[in-house]
Motif scaffolding. Structure first.
Motif, PDB file in Angstrom:
ATOM      1  N   ARG A 140      38.041  27.239   0.254  1.00  0.00           N
ATOM      2  CA  ARG A 140      37.391  25.943   0.124  1.00  0.00           C
ATOM      3  C   ARG A 140      35.980  26.031  -0.442  1.00  0.00           C
ATOM      4  O   ARG A 140      35.396  25.024  -0.804  1.00  0.00           O
ATOM      5  CB  ARG A 140      37.357  25.210   1.487  1.00  0.00           C
ATOM      6  N   ASN A 141      35.433  27.249  -0.512  1.00  0.00           N
ATOM      7  CA  ASN A 141      34.095  27.404  -1.060  1.00  0.00           C
ATOM      8  C   ASN A 141      34.080  27.996  -2.452  1.00  0.00           C
ATOM      9  O   ASN A 141      33.033  28.453  -2.922  1.00  0.00           O
ATOM     10  CB  ASN A 141      33.262  28.324  -0.158  1.00  0.00           C
ATOM     11  N   LEU A 142      35.219  27.951  -3.125  1.00  0.00           N
ATOM     12  CA  LEU A 142      35.317  28.576  -4.446  1.00  0.00           C
ATOM     13  C   LEU A 142      34.383  27.886  -5.425  1.00  0.00           C
ATOM     14  O   LEU A 142      34.573  26.720  -5.779  1.00  0.00           O
ATOM     15  CB  LEU A 142      36.765  28.498  -4.935  1.00  0.00           C
ATOM     16  N   ALA A 143      33.338  28.607  -5.844  1.00  0.00           N
ATOM     17  CA  ALA A 143      32.314  27.971  -6.673  1.00  0.00           C
ATOM     18  C   ALA A 143      32.325  28.436  -8.119  1.00  0.00           C
ATOM     19  O   ALA A 143      31.870  27.722  -9.004  1.00  0.00           O
ATOM     20  CB  ALA A 143      30.941  28.259  -6.069  1.00  0.00           C
ATOM     21  N   SER A 144      32.825  29.671  -8.357  1.00  0.00           N
ATOM     22  CA  SER A 144      32.748  30.191  -9.720  1.00  0.00           C
ATOM     23  C   SER A 144      34.003  30.974 -10.055  1.00  0.00           C
ATOM     24  O   SER A 144      34.360  31.909  -9.326  1.00  0.00           O
ATOM     25  CB  SER A 144      31.518  31.092  -9.853  1.00  0.00           C
ATOM     26  N   VAL A 145      34.662  30.571 -11.120  1.00  0.00           N
ATOM     27  CA  VAL A 145      35.886  31.252 -11.533  1.00  0.00           C
ATOM     28  C   VAL A 145      35.812  31.515 -13.029  1.00  0.00           C
ATOM     29  O   VAL A 145      35.626  30.592 -13.824  1.00  0.00           O
ATOM     30  CB  VAL A 145      37.135  30.401 -11.209  1.00  0.00           C
ATOM     31  N   LYS A 146      35.953  32.775 -13.397  1.00  0.00           N
ATOM     32  CA  LYS A 146      35.950  33.136 -14.810  1.00  0.00           C
ATOM     33  C   LYS A 146      37.172  34.005 -15.046  1.00  0.00           C
ATOM     34  O   LYS A 146      37.303  35.077 -14.448  1.00  0.00           O
ATOM     35  CB  LYS A 146      34.663  33.889 -15.162  1.00  0.00           C
ATOM     36  N   ILE A 147      38.046  33.533 -15.927  1.00  0.00           N
ATOM     37  CA  ILE A 147      39.340  34.190 -16.072  1.00  0.00           C
ATOM     38  C   ILE A 147      39.579  34.634 -17.512  1.00  0.00           C
ATOM     39  O   ILE A 147      38.765  34.414 -18.392  1.00  0.00           O
ATOM     40  CB  ILE A 147      40.483  33.240 -15.653  1.00  0.00           C
ATOM     41  N   SER A 148      40.744  35.204 -17.712  1.00  0.00           N
ATOM     42  CA  SER A 148      41.137  35.615 -19.065  1.00  0.00           C
ATOM     43  C   SER A 148      41.869  34.444 -19.740  1.00  0.00           C
ATOM     44  O   SER A 148      41.685  33.296 -19.355  1.00  0.00           O
ATOM     45  CB  SER A 148      41.991  36.871 -18.976  1.00  0.00           C
ATOM     46  N   ASP A 149      42.724  34.777 -20.717  1.00  0.00           N
ATOM     47  CA  ASP A 149      43.284  33.674 -21.514  1.00  0.00           C
ATOM     48  C   ASP A 149      44.490  33.012 -20.891  1.00  0.00           C
ATOM     49  O   ASP A 149      45.609  33.326 -21.238  1.00  0.00           O
ATOM     50  CB  ASP A 149      43.723  34.199 -22.896  1.00  0.00           C
ATOM     51  N   CYS A 150      44.251  32.087 -20.019  1.00  0.00           N
ATOM     52  CA  CYS A 150      45.369  31.351 -19.422  1.00  0.00           C
ATOM     53  C   CYS A 150      45.362  29.950 -20.037  1.00  0.00           C
ATOM     54  O   CYS A 150      44.303  29.354 -20.177  1.00  0.00           O
ATOM     55  CB  CYS A 150      45.139  31.279 -17.919  1.00  0.00           C
ATOM     56  N   GLU A 151      46.502  29.442 -20.387  1.00  0.00           N
ATOM     57  CA  GLU A 151      46.570  28.118 -21.010  1.00  0.00           C
ATOM     58  C   GLU A 151      45.929  27.060 -20.110  1.00  0.00           C
ATOM     59  O   GLU A 151      46.268  26.937 -18.927  1.00  0.00           O
ATOM     60  CB  GLU A 151      48.032  27.763 -21.307  1.00  0.00           C
ATOM     61  N   ILE A 152      45.032  26.284 -20.675  1.00  0.00           N
ATOM     62  CA  ILE A 152      44.258  25.304 -19.907  1.00  0.00           C
ATOM     63  C   ILE A 152      45.160  24.249 -19.264  1.00  0.00           C
ATOM     64  O   ILE A 152      44.929  23.813 -18.143  1.00  0.00           O
ATOM     65  CB  ILE A 152      43.207  24.634 -20.820  1.00  0.00           C
ATOM     66  N   LEU A 153      46.212  23.876 -19.984  1.00  0.00           N
ATOM     67  CA  LEU A 153      47.099  22.850 -19.417  1.00  0.00           C
ATOM     68  C   LEU A 153      47.795  23.333 -18.152  1.00  0.00           C
ATOM     69  O   LEU A 153      48.171  22.537 -17.303  1.00  0.00           O
ATOM     70  CB  LEU A 153      48.134  22.417 -20.459  1.00  0.00           C
ATOM     71  N   ASP A 154      47.937  24.645 -18.025  1.00  0.00           N
ATOM     72  CA  ASP A 154      48.542  25.189 -16.801  1.00  0.00           C
ATOM     73  C   ASP A 154      47.573  25.143 -15.636  1.00  0.00           C
ATOM     74  O   ASP A 154      47.959  25.414 -14.506  1.00  0.00           O
ATOM     75  CB  ASP A 154      48.957  26.657 -17.029  1.00  0.00           C
ATOM     76  N   LEU A 155      46.325  24.859 -15.924  1.00  0.00           N
ATOM     77  CA  LEU A 155      45.314  24.936 -14.874  1.00  0.00           C
ATOM     78  C   LEU A 155      44.956  23.571 -14.298  1.00  0.00           C
ATOM     79  O   LEU A 155      44.014  23.463 -13.519  1.00  0.00           O
ATOM     80  CB  LEU A 155      44.049  25.597 -15.429  1.00  0.00           C
ATOM     81  N   VAL A 156      45.695  22.572 -14.685  1.00  0.00           N
ATOM     82  CA  VAL A 156      45.383  21.217 -14.194  1.00  0.00           C
ATOM     83  C   VAL A 156      45.406  21.188 -12.673  1.00  0.00           C
ATOM     84  O   VAL A 156      44.515  20.638 -12.021  1.00  0.00           O
ATOM     85  CB  VAL A 156      46.378  20.197 -14.790  1.00  0.00           C
ATOM     86  N   GLY A 157      46.424  21.830 -12.104  1.00  0.00           N
ATOM     87  CA  GLY A 157      46.527  21.884 -10.657  1.00  0.00           C
ATOM     88  C   GLY A 157      45.383  22.664 -10.037  1.00  0.00           C
ATOM     89  O   GLY A 157      44.826  22.285  -8.998  1.00  0.00           O
ATOM     90  N   PHE A 158      45.028  23.745 -10.686  1.00  0.00           N
ATOM     91  CA  PHE A 158      43.915  24.565 -10.210  1.00  0.00           C
ATOM     92  C   PHE A 158      42.624  23.749 -10.184  1.00  0.00           C
ATOM     93  O   PHE A 158      41.891  23.742  -9.187  1.00  0.00           O
ATOM     94  CB  PHE A 158      43.765  25.788 -11.108  1.00  0.00           C
ATOM     95  N   PHE A 159      42.337  23.048 -11.267  1.00  0.00           N
ATOM     96  CA  PHE A 159      41.100  22.261 -11.332  1.00  0.00           C
ATOM     97  C   PHE A 159      41.092  21.167 -10.267  1.00  0.00           C
ATOM     98  O   PHE A 159      40.050  20.841  -9.700  1.00  0.00           O
ATOM     99  CB  PHE A 159      40.932  21.616 -12.711  1.00  0.00           C
ATOM    100  N   HIS A 160      42.267  20.645 -10.015  1.00  0.00           N
ATOM    101  CA  HIS A 160      42.354  19.593  -9.007  1.00  0.00           C
ATOM    102  C   HIS A 160      42.049  20.140  -7.614  1.00  0.00           C
ATOM    103  O   HIS A 160      41.383  19.502  -6.804  1.00  0.00           O
ATOM    104  CB  HIS A 160      43.755  19.000  -9.045  1.00  0.00           C
ATOM    105  N   ALA A 161      42.511  21.365  -7.364  1.00  0.00           N
ATOM    106  CA  ALA A 161      42.316  21.949  -6.031  1.00  0.00           C
ATOM    107  C   ALA A 161      40.911  22.503  -5.835  1.00  0.00           C
ATOM    108  O   ALA A 161      40.392  22.515  -4.720  1.00  0.00           O
ATOM    109  CB  ALA A 161      43.346  23.066  -5.814  1.00  0.00           C
ATOM    110  N   ALA A 162      40.299  22.942  -6.917  1.00  0.00           N
ATOM    111  CA  ALA A 162      38.984  23.602  -6.782  1.00  0.00           C
ATOM    112  C   ALA A 162      37.888  22.560  -6.766  1.00  0.00           C
ATOM    113  O   ALA A 162      37.118  22.425  -7.712  1.00  0.00           O
ATOM    114  CB  ALA A 162      38.788  24.580  -7.926  1.00  0.00           C
ATOM    115  N   SER A 163      37.789  21.843  -5.676  1.00  0.00           N
ATOM    116  CA  SER A 163      36.940  20.651  -5.666  1.00  0.00           C
ATOM    117  C   SER A 163      35.443  20.940  -5.679  1.00  0.00           C
ATOM    118  O   SER A 163      34.666  20.071  -6.054  1.00  0.00           O
ATOM    119  CB  SER A 163      37.284  19.787  -4.458  1.00  0.00           C
TER     120      SER A 163
END
Lengths: 243, 589
Positions: B222-245
């Motif tokens: 719940r405290n996830l503040a910074s995420v830097k990743i490799s080449d993952c398709e952005i559209l696949d991350l919609v759920g991730f962005f929603h959860a990482a409030s």
């Protein structure tokens, strides 16, 4: 040879069907290239001849509009329909022998257009000169750029001016630039490979810089007017990495 | 002062207990390493108190001391940063097997450093077994693990980290060379960790990670503040962005689909540091809705041209950090100067050399620098690759950039003719004007700086601790003049020097604070003996000899690396590195 005009959606003016699966798109793209090759061989040589003839009456070899060409789809005007495209084709090979022996077909790619004109050698040379002058010092034909292209690693280490150490580049940036370059080269090789097929004189000028820069600048334009897109790395000029 | 000192001395000898209590209260507030250094030199008691209470140590070169010595002095250490390979390794100039192995350090940590919670290895060689040892021994308490530009390990090693380091707040792998077997390590992390705040595997080429695990992590932590990743398709991350409030920083991703589809992506509300890799002109608008919140923007790996930069930057008035390539151009810098008054850090890297790969406008010159200096008065860090330069632009920086602590200029070699060389006066004015300067890099070309200019650098860089000098000066005299100054210079890197070994050795002896020297490209003597003029106790001298490859034909000139060490010469040399032994009669090349 068939007398029918072959219409090729060479630049994919009909919007790519985005509902297609990745695999389907992959197959479509493959097919379209093979299709071009197949279509070329079916083209009406008479038709080609007339096009070339009209092209070679050009006074100004740089006037693309007069020569037969496919317009790139400008930003503002996407609805322009493509004229049918009898392109460069192996059948053209037979044509030079019917024309005067000094002229040969010259194929030029520029800014999304493909033009074919029949010119004598000296005219061709002056066109080359014009293009070289008009572009920057670093222009090379795709062929020579491919052949002379050392890997960037080597580039890093090759001694530059006067035996000086070349300026080293950061690893991460090096990799990014390499991936980007590979991606654009693969794309360009596919195009050029097919178009140069069996042509006696075809030059992909430094003006391919304009074309392929166009590719990088507005890759999704290409997706609309270019070949159907897919997710495979070699066609996705956007993202060299398979996600 | 002396009276105070005497008073203190009396207090200590008469009432040692009281002064210890007082000191014990005050010491924890002293964090600055230089202050701590000074504190520890006062007297034995203060040295011991410092040793007991020091929380963090940075060892700038792992061979300057040994794990054993570290343990003997700082047993209760909570945080350790170790650096291995020379900085030049980031530019592919150092052999991969040069050294910097973490194994002896990890073993010591596993056995003796019971309070250690944070470990940061930079440019070092890490093996899977090291990760396993670390995870098993310290996994229960480890909160920060940074493998920064490291190599030698695989995702199997990371499995141990994921499974056993359940208290990990920060996992940092940026730019490391990792052998990828699968994406299981991220899954282990997702399943076992609920306190992660920083996750970073940016620029690692790890592709087998699954976006579902990322989403899982966002849901659990719940405290996830910074995420830097490799080449993952952005559209696949919609759920991730929603959860990482509470996400504030995101970098990475890729854009493989039609640009219209990305309008559906909504980013977390607090996102203020962003770097979307492979983002092009058509995807750029998805950033616009929150561009005014952005404090940091990473465009190093984006696909934007000059105009795109202008359009984006003018929407970011709160920008404090910008990293990009020179495709930003002078025009982009002018927009930056007008729009981003709070800019503190600017890094402009070198783009592709081939004309067709970058925008024609994508060159930075004196024009952009002058606008920048006048517009961004809060600038603290400036690193730039320029295609052209003048003395006047450097003078502007000296006049306006009063907060500058770190300045790095590289003059690219594409243009034959540069408007205004040598840069003697400009450099002089810059150094005199930027009084807070601590780090300075100047990489030019023959004729870029005369001996007089080099002398100015020595004279006016009173606080500078690190310097990189490339193609400066004209002769040994310049170097000797330079080395009469630079009173604070601790670390010196030089490339493409016209200086002889004798001059290098002599200048080392004159630089009073120098503890580390790296040189590539210099006038070598035939025997290498001239370097011995700088032989002295505790000073290690190593050579990476000249390499001439056959296929392809390439030449790497020799390197000299010299540094103070309490641990004596290295014992783990690879074949590519040769120690210079002053006691040996002859030097083998």
């Amino acid at each position: 040879m068939s007398r029918a005009t072959v219409e090729l959606d060479f630049f994919g003016m009909e919007k790519a069907n985005s509902c297609k699966s990745q695999f389907q798109k992959f197959i479509d793209r493959r097919r379209s290239f093979r299709g071009i090759q197949g279509a070329i061989s079916k083209m009406n040589p008479e038709l080609i001849k007339s096009v070339i003839a009209s092209g070679s009456t050009n006074r100004n070899p740089v006037d693309w509009r007069k020569s037969f060409s496919v317009p790139s789809s400008p930003k503002e005007d996407r609805s322009t329909s493509l004229p049918s495209l009898p392109l460069l084709n192996p059948a053209l090979r037979s044509i030079p022998s019917e024309e005067s022996p000094e002229t040969a077909p010259l194929t030029i790619f520029y800014n999304g257009t493909v033009s074919v004109i029949n010119v004598p050698r000296d005219k061709a040379e002056s066109i080359f000169k014009l293009a070289v002058e008009g572009s920057s010092k670093n222009i090379e034909s795709v062929d020579s750029s491919k052949a002379a292209n050392p890997s960037s690693d080597q580039q890093n280490l090759l001694e530059a001016r006067n035996g000086d150490l070349p300026i080293a580049r950061r690893k991460s940036l090096q990799r990014f630039l390499e991936k980007r370059k590979e991606s654009s080269e693969i794309f360009s090789v596919e195009w050029v490979g097919i178009i140069r097929f069996k042509m006696s004189t075809s030059i992909v000028l430094g003006s391919c810089q304009g074309f392929f820069f166009h590719l990088w600048r507005e890759p999704h334009k290409i997706h609309e007017e270019g070949v159907p897109q897919g997710n495979e790395p070699y066609v996705s000029a956007r993202s060299p990495i398979n996600g | 002062m002396e009276e105070n000192g005497n008073k203190l001395h009396k207090t200590m000898t008469s009432q040692p207990g009281m002064s210890d209590v007082v000191l014990g209260c005050v010491m924890p507030y002293i964090d600055d390493p230089k202050d701590r250094d000074a504190v520890s030199l006062v007297c034995r008691r203060w040295y011991e108190l410092d040793a007991l209470t020091r929380k963090h140590i940075t060892i700038a070169l792992c061979y300057t001391t040994s794990p054993d010595r570290l343990r003997r002095r700082f047993r209760h250490l909570e945080s350790l940063k170790l650096k291995g390979k020379p900085r030049a390794a980031m530019f592919n100039l150092i052999p991969e097997d040069w050294g910097g192995y973490v194994t002896p350090w990890v073993n010591e940590i596993a056995e003796n450093f019971n309070c250690l919670k944070a470990v940061h290895f930079r440019r070092m060689i890490v093996k899977d077994s090291d990760l396993e040892v670390l995870a098993r021994s310290r996994g229960k308490v480890l909160q920060v693990l940074k493998l920064d530009k490291c190599s030698g390990f695989s995702t199997d090693g990371l499995l141990h980290v994921g499974r056993l380091c359940r208290q990990l707040r920060t996992l940092f792998l940026e730019e490391s060379s990792i052998i990828e077997k699968d994406g299981q390590w991220l899954h282990e992390l997702a399943v076992n960790n609920s306190v992660l705040t920083n996750l970073n595997f940016y620029m690692t080429d790890l592709v087998k990670v699954s976006f579902e695990d990322l989403e899982f992590i966002a849901q659990n932590c719940r405290n996830l503040a910074s995420v830097k990743i490799s080449d993952c398709e952005i559209l696949d991350l919609v759920g991730f962005f929603h959860a990482a409030s509470v996400l504030e920083e995101f970098c990475g991703g890729s854009f493989n689909e039609q640009p219209e589809r990305y309008t559906a992506v909504s980013f977390p509300p607090r996102l203020c540091r962003l770097g979307l890799t492979y983002m092009g002109k058509n995807e750029m608008p998805i950033v616009f809705p929150f561009a005014s919140l952005l404090k940091k923007l990473d465009l190093l790996y984006a696909l934007l041209d000059t105009e795109d930069h202008c359009l984006l930057i003018q929407r970011c008035p709160n920008l404090e950090v910008l990293e990009t390539r020179n495709v930003i151009g002078d025009r982009g810098l002018e927009v930056l100067a007008r729009s981003c008054k709070r800019l503190k850090r600017l890094r402009i890297e070198r783009g592709a050399d081939e004309q067709e790969m970058e925008d024609e406008e994508g060159v930075v010159s004196q024009r952009g620098l002058m606008a920048l200096a006048q517009g961004c008065l809060e600038l603290e860090y400036l690193a730039v690759y320029v295609s052209d330069i003048t003395n006047a632009s450097l003078q502007y920086i000296g006049t306006y950039s009063k907060n500058l602590c770190d300045f790095r200029l590289v003059l690219l070699d594409r243009e034959e003719r540069i408007t205004d060389l040598p840069l003697d006066d400009g450099v002089c004015d810059l150094l005199r004007g930027c009084e807070k300067l601590r780090r300075f890099a100047l990489y030019l070309r023959p004729g870029g700086l005369t001996d007089v200019g080099l002398g100015y650098i020595g004279q006016y860089s009173s606080k500078v601790r690190w310097m990189l000098l490339g193609y400066v000066g004209e002769s040994d005299a310049g170097l000797l003049e330079f080395s009469k100054g630079c009173p604070s210079l601790q670390k010196l890197e030089m490339r493409g020097c016209c200086f002889s070994e004798r001059a290098l050795a002599a200048s080392v002896m004159q630089l009073t604070s120098l503890r580390y020297l790296w040189v590539q490209g210099y006038r070598a003597s035939e025997s290498g003996h001239d370097l011995l003029a700088m032989a002295r106790p505790f000073w290690n001298i190593e050579l990476i000899p000249r390499i001439v490859g056959e296929d392809p034909v390439i030449e790497h000139p020799a390197h000299i690396l010299a540094y103070y060490s309490l641990a004596g010469p290295r014992t783990d040399f690879p074949e590519s590195v040769i120690p210079l032994d002053p006691s040996a009669a002859g030097i083998s090349s």
